[in-house]
Each structure stands twice: as C-alpha cells, then as structure tokens.
Design a protein around this motif. Structure first.
Motif, PDB file in Angstrom:
ATOM      1  N   VAL A  40      52.535 -10.744 -16.810  1.00 31.31           N
ATOM      2  CA  VAL A  40      52.831 -12.089 -16.413  1.00 31.31           C
ATOM      3  C   VAL A  40      54.003 -12.326 -15.291  1.00 31.31           C
ATOM      4  O   VAL A  40      53.812 -12.819 -14.420  1.00 31.31           O
ATOM      5  CB  VAL A  40      53.058 -13.168 -17.621  1.00 31.31           C
ATOM      6  N   PRO A  41      55.165 -11.377 -15.825  1.00 33.79           N
ATOM      7  CA  PRO A  41      56.388 -11.540 -15.000  1.00 33.79           C
ATOM      8  C   PRO A  41      56.028 -11.049 -13.597  1.00 33.79           C
ATOM      9  O   PRO A  41      56.689 -11.581 -12.292  1.00 33.79           O
ATOM     10  CB  PRO A  41      57.277 -10.711 -15.635  1.00 33.79           C
ATOM     11  N   TYR A  42      55.444  -9.922 -13.552  1.00 37.00           N
ATOM     12  CA  TYR A  42      55.078  -9.349 -12.141  1.00 37.00           C
ATOM     13  C   TYR A  42      54.197 -10.216 -11.390  1.00 37.00           C
ATOM     14  O   TYR A  42      54.386 -10.525 -10.236  1.00 37.00           O
ATOM     15  CB  TYR A  42      54.311  -7.961 -12.547  1.00 37.00           C
ATOM     16  N   ALA A  43      53.135 -10.761 -11.866  1.00 38.08           N
ATOM     17  CA  ALA A  43      52.290 -11.620 -11.135  1.00 38.08           C
ATOM     18  C   ALA A  43      52.942 -12.973 -10.909  1.00 38.08           C
ATOM     19  O   ALA A  43      52.692 -13.306  -9.690  1.00 38.08           O
ATOM     20  CB  ALA A  43      50.990 -11.859 -11.983  1.00 38.08           C
ATOM     21  N   THR A  44      53.848 -13.407 -11.708  1.00 40.70           N
ATOM     22  CA  THR A  44      54.634 -14.734 -11.625  1.00 40.70           C
ATOM     23  C   THR A  44      55.575 -14.304 -10.231  1.00 40.70           C
ATOM     24  O   THR A  44      55.407 -15.227  -9.103  1.00 40.70           O
ATOM     25  CB  THR A  44      55.472 -15.010 -12.679  1.00 40.70           C
TER      26      THR A  44
ATOM     27  N   SER B 213      48.272 -10.794  -5.319  1.00 39.23           N
ATOM     28  CA  SER B 213      49.167 -10.701  -6.360  1.00 39.23           C
ATOM     29  C   SER B 213      48.450 -10.210  -7.725  1.00 39.23           C
ATOM     30  O   SER B 213      49.215  -9.532  -8.559  1.00 39.23           O
ATOM     31  CB  SER B 213      50.239 -12.091  -6.711  1.00 39.23           C
ATOM     32  N   PHE B 214      47.476 -10.919  -8.047  1.00 39.46           N
ATOM     33  CA  PHE B 214      46.836 -10.750  -9.325  1.00 39.46           C
ATOM     34  C   PHE B 214      46.116  -9.173  -9.183  1.00 39.46           C
ATOM     35  O   PHE B 214      46.071  -8.649 -10.165  1.00 39.46           O
ATOM     36  CB  PHE B 214      45.693 -11.793  -9.652  1.00 39.46           C
TER      37      PHE B 214
ATOM     38  N   ILE C 142      41.226  -6.223 -17.532  1.00 39.57           N
ATOM     39  CA  ILE C 142      40.455  -7.440 -17.058  1.00 39.57           C
ATOM     40  C   ILE C 142      40.807  -8.672 -17.911  1.00 39.57           C
ATOM     41  O   ILE C 142      40.949  -9.684 -17.478  1.00 39.57           O
ATOM     42  CB  ILE C 142      39.302  -7.219 -16.631  1.00 39.57           C
ATOM     43  N   LEU C 143      40.525  -8.267 -19.387  1.00 38.00           N
ATOM     44  CA  LEU C 143      40.950  -9.145 -20.320  1.00 38.00           C
ATOM     45  C   LEU C 143      42.337  -9.710 -20.102  1.00 38.00           C
ATOM     46  O   LEU C 143      42.766 -10.959 -20.252  1.00 38.00           O
ATOM     47  CB  LEU C 143      40.712  -8.541 -21.523  1.00 38.00           C
ATOM     48  N   ALA C 144      43.490  -8.671 -19.924  1.00 33.77           N
ATOM     49  CA  ALA C 144      44.894  -9.142 -19.618  1.00 33.77           C
ATOM     50  C   ALA C 144      44.864  -9.964 -18.590  1.00 33.77           C
ATOM     51  O   ALA C 144      45.761 -10.967 -18.497  1.00 33.77           O
ATOM     52  CB  ALA C 144      45.671  -7.846 -19.543  1.00 33.77           C
TER      53      ALA C 144
ATOM     54  N   ILE D 138      46.385 -14.952 -15.572  1.00 36.00           N
ATOM     55  CA  ILE D 138      46.267 -16.046 -14.434  1.00 36.00           C
ATOM     56  C   ILE D 138      46.675 -17.174 -14.574  1.00 36.00           C
ATOM     57  O   ILE D 138      47.684 -17.830 -14.013  1.00 36.00           O
ATOM     58  CB  ILE D 138      44.631 -15.942 -13.889  1.00 36.00           C
ATOM     59  N   PRO D 139      46.027 -17.949 -15.795  1.00 34.97           N
ATOM     60  CA  PRO D 139      46.685 -19.275 -15.842  1.00 34.97           C
ATOM     61  C   PRO D 139      48.057 -19.203 -16.035  1.00 34.97           C
ATOM     62  O   PRO D 139      48.758 -20.203 -15.482  1.00 34.97           O
ATOM     63  CB  PRO D 139      45.793 -19.851 -17.218  1.00 34.97           C
ATOM     64  N   MET D 140      48.799 -18.491 -16.913  1.00 30.85           N
ATOM     65  CA  MET D 140      50.014 -18.520 -17.202  1.00 30.85           C
ATOM     66  C   MET D 140      50.971 -18.093 -15.880  1.00 30.85           C
ATOM     67  O   MET D 140      51.851 -19.010 -15.562  1.00 30.85           O
ATOM     68  CB  MET D 140      50.760 -17.378 -18.219  1.00 30.85           C
ATOM     69  N   ALA D 141      50.739 -17.204 -15.095  1.00 29.86           N
ATOM     70  CA  ALA D 141      51.433 -16.888 -14.125  1.00 29.86           C
ATOM     71  C   ALA D 141      51.326 -17.724 -12.819  1.00 29.86           C
ATOM     72  O   ALA D 141      52.249 -18.015 -12.222  1.00 29.86           O
ATOM     73  CB  ALA D 141      51.001 -15.323 -13.651  1.00 29.86           C
ATOM     74  N   PHE D 142      50.088 -18.142 -12.854  1.00 30.78           N
ATOM     75  CA  PHE D 142      49.789 -19.016 -11.628  1.00 30.78           C
ATOM     76  C   PHE D 142      50.657 -20.356 -11.823  1.00 30.78           C
ATOM     77  O   PHE D 142      51.154 -20.886 -10.770  1.00 30.78           O
ATOM     78  CB  PHE D 142      48.233 -19.295 -11.512  1.00 30.78           C
ATOM     79  N   SER D 143      50.371 -20.962 -13.080  1.00 33.07           N
ATOM     80  CA  SER D 143      51.252 -22.324 -13.277  1.00 33.07           C
ATOM     81  C   SER D 143      52.737 -21.953 -13.054  1.00 33.07           C
ATOM     82  O   SER D 143      53.361 -22.937 -12.548  1.00 33.07           O
ATOM     83  CB  SER D 143      50.717 -22.968 -14.458  1.00 33.07           C
TER      84      SER D 143
END
Ligand SMILES: Nc1ncnc2c1ncn2[C@@H]1O[C@H](COP(=O)(O)OP(=O)(O)O)[C@@H](O)[C@H]1O
Ligand SMILES: [Mg+2]
Lengths: 283, 258
Positions: A154-158, A202-203, A73-75, A80-85
């Motif tokens: 991050v890459p996967y969520a992005t 996605s998240f 959850i911490l990860a 979230i902010p990185m992948a979302f933007s």
C-alpha cells in the motif's frame, strides 16, 4: 583535461561492473537451472509435484507459481482501494495541507518498516484475529499472507500514484472549474482520467513488489509445497519455497530451486518493465 | 445587496481588494465597470494584479485556499459572491493563457465538456447543434468538421485556443474572460484570435488581459491600466492611449516599464 578523462573512465568502469554483475547473475542462475530443465523439460514449469524423497525425486514449479500469483493478485486487489483513495486524498483533495503532509509521512514510515517486522506482526497480531473469526484453524495460509502483503505494498502504490496524480496539470483542472465543474466532477472527470495510465502503472509496479516479497510471506503462508486448495489453505510462493529449502538442498533439488529463482526473476522483470513502460508513456 | 440593474454595464467592480497572504494585496481597492458588448483590455506590467482581478470576476481566484477578498463585484446588479459559483461560471466563462483542451477528450467532447462535466444530459441532436454553433462562432468549424472525433490536442496551438473559446461559449455566457489568450501563439494565429474577438463582442462582453499594448489599442473599446495592484486609470481606449491622465499610464504606454 586529464581529470575529466579519469572521471569518465571511472564512471565507465563502474557502469561496466554493474552490467557484468547483472549478466553474471543471470548466467549463473540460468546455468544452475539447466539440470532441472534437462530432467523435466517444460514440464518443470507445469508440474505441481514436489517430492524430495531420495529415489522418487520429482520437482515442479507450478504450485509455487500459483501461490505467488494468487497471493500477489489478492494483495493487489486489497491494496487498490486503500492506495487509490489515500493517494487522491494526499495529492488532490488535501493537496498542500498539513493533513496531507502528515499522511504522506505516515505512508513513508510504513514503506520503511522491514519485511520481517510485518511478518512478525502478521504472525502474532493478525493471525490470532483471523483464527477468532473461525474461518481458519491456525491462521496460516494464502489469505493471511495476502493481507500482510497488501499492507506492505500500500505505501509503495500510494506514493507512486500520489506522484502521478499531482502531475496532472493545474491548467486542466482550472479549465474544468471555469466551466462550472465541482470539486468532485473535476476529480472524476479530469484528474482520474488524465492520470489513469500512470495510476495503473503504479499498481503494476506494486504487483512487482508483491511477487518477490519473501520474509513476511514465509512466516504466514503455511509453507505447504502443494497447490493451494482455498483462500484459507496453506501454500507456498516461489520466493518463500527458496527461502525455506535452499539450506538443505543439493543436486537436482538445488537446481530446481535455482530454476524457480530464475522464473521469479523473469516474471518480476516482465511486470516491472510493463509498469515502467506505461509510466514513461504517461510522463 | 442587489443594486438596480444597470443596462449599460454588465459587471461593476466595487472597492475590490484581494490578498493571497494576509495584508499583501495583489488587487487593491479597485472600482470599475465593464460595458456590455465591448472589449475591455486590462493592461499593466507583469505582477500588477491583472490575472487576479480577472479571475475574481468568475471567482476562480477562490481556488487558492487562503485568499482574502474584500469589496464586491456585481453581475447585472447581483453580487457574484451571493450566487453559486457553478451558476456564475456558466455566465462568466474563461479562456486561459496556454490553450488547455482536455487531452483525453475529442474535439467534439471538448466543446460540450461544460455540459458533460456538470452531468447535464441532452439529446444527441441538441449536442450536435451546440458543437456546430460554437465551432462556427470561433471560425473553426470548416477546419475541424471532418475530424470532430479526433483528440483536441492534435490541433495547432491557435486552433486549440479557438477550441477553448468554443468550449467557453458553448454555455452561451454573458461575459468571456480572457487571460493573455494569444501570448503562447504565433502572429498569424494571434491575428485570427483578435479578429474572432471582434466578432464575439457582438454576442458577448469580453474582458481581455494583455501585456501587448498594440493588441489593446487594436481591438479594445475600453482600457484599464493597473500598477502594483491599483487601477491607475481606465476609460475609452482611444482616449487613454492618446491622452493619459496619470503619469504612470503615460510612462507605461511609452515603454518606460513593463
Ligand atoms: N497563487 C499565488 N500565491 C501568492 N501570490 C500570488 C499568487 N498568484 C499571484 N500572486 C501575486 O499576486 C500579484 C499579482 O499577480 P497576478 O495577478 O498574476 O499579476 P499579473 O497577471 O498582472 O502578472 C503578484 O505579486 C504575484 O506574485
Ligand atoms: Mg497574469
């Protein structure tokens, strides 16, 4: 036609094999877990004790469940902010440009890096950095593991959310532009609301990845078989306790590890099913 | 840049050329004028540049990044390229080929979407009035007044398209651009929209792209015939249809192409 029938039969046999294999895995996991559950009952899940000393053996999964859930959850929160933007940048702001193409390839590149390399990088590059902040002595622990885990998902969520964002019909965006909306207004009032459930999915799928990630976490989390006592304290996750202990386990301990494996499998399957369900409803 | 306002014509198109890729003109040197409170039909075979010309009238064509535009379009004598696009698009609204209400918004929210998208705040009573008036103007009020807070996507195709017209006229624009607004609708819904357009021209100026010649003949006052990016012929609809000057117009009207 005979060829058709043979093809059909072959396809059927392969599908059946996969079905039997997965059923076999679940059954053998469940079978292996029976002694542990017989010994401790439901208390196996809720207990935080982990004592392999012969004679006073006692096993409980809660420390590892907690370690897994907290790091994942911490990860996710960091991710979230990185992948979302990044996904907005790729799929909307710079859609179709060279810049977006380059960024997309970089994201794919990150997704292809093996887990052990992330772990190793976390070990010799990230850990010393954290030590130098003075927040932690050794740099091992929940936070370090979460940070590397975040970078890994991050890459996967992005790429998943970029896919979803690029599926927002251009007709809706055009409708908004024709009403005098600016780029920003189109993104915040049309693109994001239309894609919202897909982005959430996605998240959730990225969380599913984080839950089962093993190698990099094992190298950084400190491998203490206790309830984590803080952000920078060591702990262990379900995946990494198995990786650490299976080699020297037998009897009840082996069964306890298998039971943890089964629980991890169930949690991950549940999270993935939830994510897939939302994605399906979106598309 | 500002010519003397011309009270008869709302829009004046001057030597307009538009290319999506350098040198390949989708609209080629078009000059025309659109009369106030009339329906102008733009006709021509598929790919001749009708949509591109229409979209230029509220600069929607600029959404394509590499687009090249030459010439000018005047709205009430002022170049639209000297205005802010936001101001322009409030004066020149648009309805699309496929009904496109916002799926995450209710019927009510769809009608006032133009205001909420632009973060324009109003009193609830003022919003209610705008919604009712716009829906009455598109003859949708009686059909949806009980379900204003349901999603707009529950409506039939024809109702959705009328909702989209309501959304476009909620700002009270001067001009309404319609790009084949009935091509996705059945004949009954189509004829309702056609009746509606006849009513709307009392308040607004309508420019209608259509590939349906009988529709153009039925409801338009003026017609423009385009071919390969050029404006071949334009004028009063009854004259253009009965007595075309150009052989290409005649060929089109008699069904020889497109
Ligand atoms: N986004 C685009 N990119 C490149 N070429 C386009 C684009 N949109 C339209 N065109 C080209 O411009 C020409 C005119 O298209 P359009 O205005 O859509 O015609 P119509 O509406 O009359 O069918 C066509 O040749 C079409 O292929
Ligand atoms: Mg078109």
């Amino acid at each position: 036609m005979a060829g058709d029938r043979i093809t059909k039969a072959l396809l059927f046999i392969s599908s059946l094999t996969i079905l039997l294999l997965s059923a076999g895995i679940i059954l053998s996991l469940a079978g292996g877990a029976v002694p542990a559950f017989k010994e401790y009952g439901i208390g196996f899940i809720t207990s935080t004790k982990w004592n392999p000393t012969a004679g006073s053996e006692e096993y409980g999964a809660m420390s590892f469940i907690a370690g897994t859930v907290i790091t994942s959850i911490l990860a996710l929160i960091i991710c979230i902010p990185m992948a979302f933007s990044t996904s907005l940048f790729i799929a909307e702001y710079y859609r179709g440009t060279r810049t977006a193409g380059i960024l997309r390839s970089l994201v794919d590149l990150l997704a292809g890096i093996p887990s052990i390399v992330y772990g190793f990088w976390g070990f010799y590059a990230l850990r010393p950095l954290l030590v130098s902040t003075g927040l932690t002595d050794q740099g091992f622990g929940i936070f370090t593991a979460s940070l590397v885990l975040a970078i890994m998902i991050v890459p996967y969520a992005t790429s998943l959310s970029a896919e979803i964002i690029s599926m927002v019909p251009s007709e809706l965006k055009e409708a908004a532009y024709s009403l005098g909306a600016t780029r920003r207004e189109v993104i915040f009032h049309v693109v994001i609301p239309s894609a919202r459930s897909g982005i959430i999915a996605s998240f959730i799928l990225a969380l599913g990845r984080a839950l089962g990630e093993t190698m990099a976490v094992t190298m950084l989390i400190g491998n203490a078989n206790i309830m984590p006592r803080g952000l920078f304290a060591p702990g262990n996750t379900m995946a990494s306790v198995i990786a650490n202990q299976f080699g020297e386990a037998d009897g009840l301990k082996m069964s306890a590890l298998i039971a943890i494996g089964l629980l991890l499998f169930l949690i991950t399957a549940l999270v993935n099913a939830l994510g897939k369900m939302i994605i399906k409803r979106f598309a | 840049m500002n010519d003397t306002p011309d009270s008869e014509h709302v829009l004046t198109i001057k030597e307009l050329s538009i290319a999506y890729e350098p040198g390949r003109y989708a609209v080629n040197d078009v000059s025309a004028a659109i009369r106030r409170n009339s329906i102008t039909a733009i006709m021509g075979p598929s790919g001749c540049g009708k949509s591109t010309l229409l979209r230029a009238m509220n600069r929607m064509h600029e959404l394509y990044p590499n687009i090249e535009t030459k010439g000018d379009i005047l709205l009430d004598g002022q170049s639209i390229f000297s205005m802010s696009v936001i101001e322009l698009r409030r004066k020149v609204g648009m309805v699309f080929q496929r009904p496109n209400p916002f799926p995450n918004m209710t019927i009510y929210e769809n009608v006032v979407a133009g205001f909420s998208l632009n973060d324009i705040r109003m009193k609830k009573s003022q919003r209610d009035d705008i919604v009712e008036e716009a829906l009455r103007n598109v003859a949708l009020w009686d059909e949806v007044k009980e379900s204003l807070y349901r999603k707009g996507t529950f409506l039939s195709g024809g109702q959705q398209q009328r909702l989209c017209v309501a959304r476009a006229i909620a700002f009270n624009p001067e001009v309404l651009l319609l790009d084949e607004p009935t091509s996705a609708l059945d004949p009954v819904a189509t004829s309702k929209i056609e009746d509606l357009l006849g009513e709307l021209k009392k308040k607004y100026t309508l420019v209608l792209v259509t590939h349906n010649m009988s529709q153009a003949a039925r409801i338009s006052d003026d017609s423009m015939f385009m071919y390969l990016g050029e404006l071949v012929e334009s004028g009063r609809t009854e004259i253009l249809f009965t007595n075309p000057k150009d052989s290409r117009t005649e060929a089109y009207l008699t069904g020889k192409f497109g």
